[in-house]
Design an enzyme around this catalytic site. Structure first.
Site, PDB file in Angstrom:
ATOM      1  N   GLY B 321      10.687  -3.628   6.829  1.00  0.00           N
ATOM      2  CA  GLY B 321      10.427  -2.278   6.296  1.00  0.00           C
ATOM      3  C   GLY B 321       8.933  -1.989   6.301  1.00  0.00           C
ATOM      4  CD1 TRP B 324      10.913   2.178  10.806  1.00  0.00           C
ATOM      5  CD2 TRP B 324       9.888   2.952   8.984  1.00  0.00           C
ATOM      6  NE1 TRP B 324      11.157   3.525  10.729  1.00  0.00           N
ATOM      7  CE2 TRP B 324      10.542   4.028   9.619  1.00  0.00           C
ATOM      8  CE3 TRP B 324       9.181   3.206   7.809  1.00  0.00           C
ATOM      9  CZ2 TRP B 324      10.507   5.323   9.127  1.00  0.00           C
ATOM     10  CZ3 TRP B 324       9.147   4.499   7.316  1.00  0.00           C
ATOM     11  CH2 TRP B 324       9.796   5.536   7.968  1.00  0.00           C
ATOM     12  CG  HIS B 325       6.223   2.103   5.720  1.00  0.00           C
ATOM     13  ND1 HIS B 325       7.340   1.417   5.321  1.00  0.00           N
ATOM     14  CD2 HIS B 325       6.260   3.301   5.088  1.00  0.00           C
ATOM     15  CE1 HIS B 325       8.023   2.176   4.469  1.00  0.00           C
ATOM     16  NE2 HIS B 325       7.392   3.322   4.308  1.00  0.00           N
ATOM     17  N   GLY B 326       4.045   0.697   9.618  1.00  0.00           N
ATOM     18  CA  GLY B 326       2.843   0.676  10.441  1.00  0.00           C
ATOM     19  C   GLY B 326       2.705  -0.636  11.176  1.00  0.00           C
ATOM     20  CG  PHE B 510       4.273   5.705   7.946  1.00  0.00           C
ATOM     21  CD1 PHE B 510       3.197   4.863   8.154  1.00  0.00           C
ATOM     22  CD2 PHE B 510       4.330   6.432   6.789  1.00  0.00           C
ATOM     23  CE1 PHE B 510       2.225   4.726   7.183  1.00  0.00           C
ATOM     24  CE2 PHE B 510       3.374   6.303   5.806  1.00  0.00           C
ATOM     25  CZ  PHE B 510       2.313   5.451   6.011  1.00  0.00           C
TER      26      PHE B 510
END
Lengths: 418, 510
Positions: B321, B324-326, B510
């Site tokens: 997760g 996924w954000h960066g 993102f």
């Protein structure tokens, strides 16, 4: 459902009504002095808020006034270049901005030649403008300029100007302030972009006089003006920027558009020259002069004509060494200076006479720099500096103490430059 | 195109709405086609070339989804696998290529060329949404026989670039309903109110507090030792900036969809009021949490394989997760921290249930909210910082390792604190990164976060979002009357007049 219909109607009426009110008020009051549809004494004649938004108003004024002559530079030029001087081809606009960089100037120049019939440009350059590590290296909202950095026309720049100057809460507040402050003493700029000297001088006298402002600025300016790097370095290149490239762009644009260019290095007061030396930047200052001489000579040679000149007024002359009033004297007004960084427009007038009207220049004012006289010129300044120091030991004590503080603080909390 | 831009608010949105309702009176399919066109135009405004990417992505996923629905259950798995691999492959290429090359370069001291690939806007969102669609089709929970409808499900502009991540079965039935394409005054009034509140949160609150967080994090990256008050001020400011940024964006997305008569799922539910991290993740970016839980955590085995594997699954889910954000190790670390928080939280709950403790009073709840908030704030430091060094610099500041510096006018306070053995220095440079006025901002925004109801609570009588329920009674309650219309108009106009200061949403990267 009826309630929702009434809600929607009332909401839309209010939103449109409020926005129209704000836009109309901003347009009529014209706090940035950019629409000039009408002025009324006691209503909107005085524009106290122009100073807060000069980075927005000056590019727009360029389009409005269509100047043939234009001045660029920092607040030194803003104070010192009187656009009513007879030497200017009219209309003439002072497009200088406080604390600006050579990059900003190159973009403003690009905008000016794209939107106005510029024939002559006078540009005050100073060491700090070339430092790419200064926090404020790029300070203009480039969306209001007529061209992109690459010279491509920006079709939406007019709409951006309208949005920023009419659809804005900040400008709305500026309009309200304008309506409230209509005394003559609130006027900070002339109609042609020059900062009014007398207003600042009166404030300085009110706050303790010239000695006080000289001491304060000599102590504080070095910390914010020349470099913010922890290791004290001064860089023309870094962070993806190249300030000499920006300088060269100005030369190229002037050559391609047949603009006569006059660069000059500002006559800051000797106190500030001493401060610059005390924090170890004197050699950097000389290096800048040599570099600019080379660039200018190359540009003239490539163009096959002398379209650009470089003047240096930054030595130890009878102007720059003008005596500072004693501590506590809050009556004496200096003739050539407002503070150690800003020269008065009296001195500016003499410089303009020399640069634009070919008045004879005495060695005591400055010189036009060329490849064949630069070393001698620098050597003369060093000699005069030694003489100045022999009789101004108090200034040396002040700048040495300032340098210790600045260098220590910078080591502790300056930024790490690549 | 940004929601918080003049061109969106005064041109795109009115034209899109007018066209949708005008065509809706003639033919519903025509109005849906118009909406897809508008959404693609909205996406193309940023970079036209990537419209091709999103169209290809939709065609491929739609085809695979069709095939999955047509095949017998035991012959679907490989199609699903291909679809998911293709989707992940695209996102991996655009988002993680340079990250992987950079990591290899660092580890092996090599110097492979970085490709500087531009990340297509919203790719993480529309890819996840399509993966969810494929899995739902595989499970026979949804199917779609019209490419136009499928395209609308993916591209519907209010949720296209930063969520919420919606399920096909949540949205399409609404577009297929009888009322679709018909102007509804109540939907419009609810929608424009929620949008206005969101715009105000973003422009005034998030962008306002950002002026205090950005200098601190930038200075931390440049190597400047961040002192105690600077670190706390900067971290709190960023914690609030992100809150109002995402809350504002989510409100705007929900409000915009509602103007078209579509109710989107709730994505943000006052997360800083959470009493523990488990609750926090049920309130923050709710549709992403739902996706990660349903399609990753459960696929790993969830909590069905014993405690140890449950904790492992939590850590893996949260680290992915984070990624996924960066594409950066600080994001992985942020995910790991939250994974650890969740592990500790679950273990703690187990201990409590074993000793038979069933919760405390008001003081315990307040302390729990504070502790959760602080844990989240510390994790945001890693999320925001551009490098591990920058993050650690701030963490050092937070625990006082870089000293405490206060303004000379508060020197008596400094003496008092020094008596407790904490070294405090007095210096005018105490305000070099954060002016004292930041305190007013921080306190005001914390009060809003903790004491005011959420947008959905205020709008609770008008189904402001899917999956929203509240036990709240009394307090601020919206209804379509002149008073609320005036408040909404003032919020909207004030925010619009602030638009001249350009800003972008944090979640767009993102």
């Amino acid at each position: 459902m009826k309630e929702s219909i009434a809600y929607n109607k009332w909401l839309i009426i209010l939103v449109i009504g409020l926005l129209v009110f704000v836009v109309l008020l901003n347009f009529i009051v014209d706090p940035l002095d950019i629409y000039r549809i009408g002025e009324k004494k006691g209503f909107n004649k005085i524009k106290p808020e122009v100073a807060s938004y000069s980075r927005l108003s000056k590019p727009i004024q360029t389009e409005l006034l269509q100047p043939k002559s234009i001045a660029f530079g920092s607040s030194r030029v803003e104070y010192g270049m009187n656009m009513s001087h007879s030497a200017w081809q009219k209309p003439a606009l002072n497009n200088a901005l406080s604390g600006t960089s050579i990059y900003d100037i190159s973009r403003l120049f690009q905008h000016a030649i794209a939107t106005a019939p510029i024939e002559t440009a006078v540009i005050g350059v100073d060491l700090f403008m070339f430092n790419v590590y200064r926090e404020k290296y790029k300070t203009i909202n480039e969306k209001v300029l007529a061209t992109s950095h690459d010279g491509v026309r920006s079709p939406l720049h007019k709409s951006q100007q309208l949005l920023l100057t009419l659809f804005s809460k900040d400008i709305f507040l500026a309009s309200l302030t304008t309506l409230r402050k209509q005394k003559q003493k609130e006027q900070r700029y002339t109609k042609y972009g020059q900062l009014i000297n007398s207003r600042t001088v009166n404030k300085i006298l009110d706050k303790g006089g010239f000695n006080r402002i000289f001491r304060n600025m000599t102590k504080k300016l070095p910390a914010v003006l020349w470099t913010e790097c922890r290791d004290g370095r001064f860089s023309y290149q870094g962070k993806g920027e190249n300030s000499l490239e920006a300088f060269r762009n100005i030369l190229t644009m002037a050559r391609d558009n047949n603009v006569q260019l006059k660069f000059f290095i500002s006559p800051t007061h000797a106190w500030l020259l001493e401060a610059m030396d005390a924090i170890g930047l004197w050699q950097e200052f000389e290096k800048m002069k040599r570099t600019l001489v080379k660039e200018v000579a190359l540009a003239n040679e490539q163009a096959g004509k002398d379209f650009v000149e470089l003047w240096d007024f930054s030595g130890y002359t009878s102007y720059t060494t003008e005596k500072v009033p004693v501590v506590g004297d809050n009556k004496t007004i200096m003739k050539w200076y407002i503070d150690p960084s800003h020269y008065s427009d009296d001195l500016g007038d003499i410089m303009l006479g020399v640069m634009l009207s070919n008045h004879n220049v005495s060695d005591d004012l400055g010189s036009m720099l060329r490849s064949d006289n630069i070393e001698n010129h620098l050597s003369v300044i060093r000699t005069l500096r030694r003489q100045y120091r022999q009789v101004n030991t108090e200034v040396l004590t002040l700048t040495k103490k300032m340098a210790v503080d600045v260098l220590l603080a910078r080591k502790k909390s300056g930024i790490v430059c690549d | 195109m940004l929601f918080n831009s003049h061109i969106f608010i005064f041109l795109f949105l009115p034209v899109c709405l007018a066209g949708f309702f005008y065509l809706g009176r003639i033919n519903r399919e025509l109005s849906l086609f118009w909406l897809v066109l508008c959404s693609l135009f909205f996406y193309a405004w940023w970079n036209p070339i990537y419209v091709v990417l999103i169209i290809i992505s939709m065609i491929v996923n739609y085809q695979i989804g069709q095939k999955i629905s047509q095949r017998a259950k035991n012959k679907r798995k490989w199609l699903l696998t291909i679809g998911v691999i293709l989707d992940l492959g695209v996102i991996a290429y655009y988002k993680y290529t340079d990250f992987l090359i950079g990591t290899v370069n660092t580890v092996s001291d090599s110097s492979f060329h970085l490709h500087a690939i531009i990340l297509p806007l919203g790719i993480s969102f529309f890819t996840f949404q399509q993966i969810a669609y494929l899995v739902d089709a595989y499970r026979d929970e949804t199917h779609e026989y019209s490419f136009l409808h499928y395209a609308l499900f993916v591209t519907f502009f209010p949720q296209l670039i930063a969520g919420p991540i919606v399920h096909h079965k949540e949205i399409l039935p609404q577009f297929m309903s009888k009322a679709s394409g018909r102007f509804n005054a109540q939907d419009f009034s609810v929608g424009i109110t929620i949008f206005s509140i969101g715009l105000f949160k973003k422009i005034i609150l998030a962008d306002g507090i950002a002026e205090f967080s950005t200098p601190v994090f930038q200075a931390a990256e440049s190597g400047l030792a961040i002192t105690f008050l600077e670190a706390w001020g900067g971290s709190l400011a960023y914690t609030l900036q992100l809150y109002f940024d995402f809350s504002g964006y989510s409100d705007m997305a929900i409000g915009l969809a509602r103007m078209f008569g579509i109710v989107l799922p709730l994505n943000f539910d006052s997360p800083y009021k959470s009493k523990n991290i488990i609750e926090f993740w049920r309130r923050w970016h709710m549709t992403l949490s739902r996706f990660l839980r349903d399609y990753l955590y459960f696929s790993l085995g969830g909590n069905k394989l014993g405690q140890v594997k449950r904790y492992r699954n939590l850590l893996i889910t949260m680290m992915l997760g984070g990624l996924w954000h960066g594409a950066g190790w600080t994001f992985v670390l942020w995910g790991f921290l939250h994974g650890m928080y969740l592990v500790v939280n679950h273990a703690w709950h187990k201990v409590l249930s074993q000793v038979g403790w069933s919760g405390g009073g008001r003081l315990t709840s307040t302390l729990a909210v504070l502790l959760t908030f602080l844990a989240v704030m510390v994790a945001w430091v890693f999320f925001r910082a551009e490098s591990l060094d920058g993050a650690l610099n701030i963490i050092h500041g937070l625990v006082g390792l870089n000293g405490v510096v206060i303004l000379p006018e508060y020197s008596p306070v400094a003496k008092q604190i020094s008596q407790w053995g904490i070294p405090v220095s007095v210096d005018e440079a105490a305000e070099r990164l954060l002016p004292f006025s930041s305190v007013y901002w921080l306190v005001s925004l914390l009060m809003i976060v903790w004491c005011l109801p959420s947008t959905q609570e205020v709008m609770r009588q008008f189904t402001p979002a899917l999956n929203f329920s509240t036990s709240k009674r009394g307090g601020l309650l919206w209804s379509p009357n002149h008073r609320w219309a005036t408040v909404t108009a003032l919020l909207l106009v004030y925010a619009v007049l602030h638009l001249t200061r350009v800003s972008e949403f944090l979640y767009f990267q993102f």
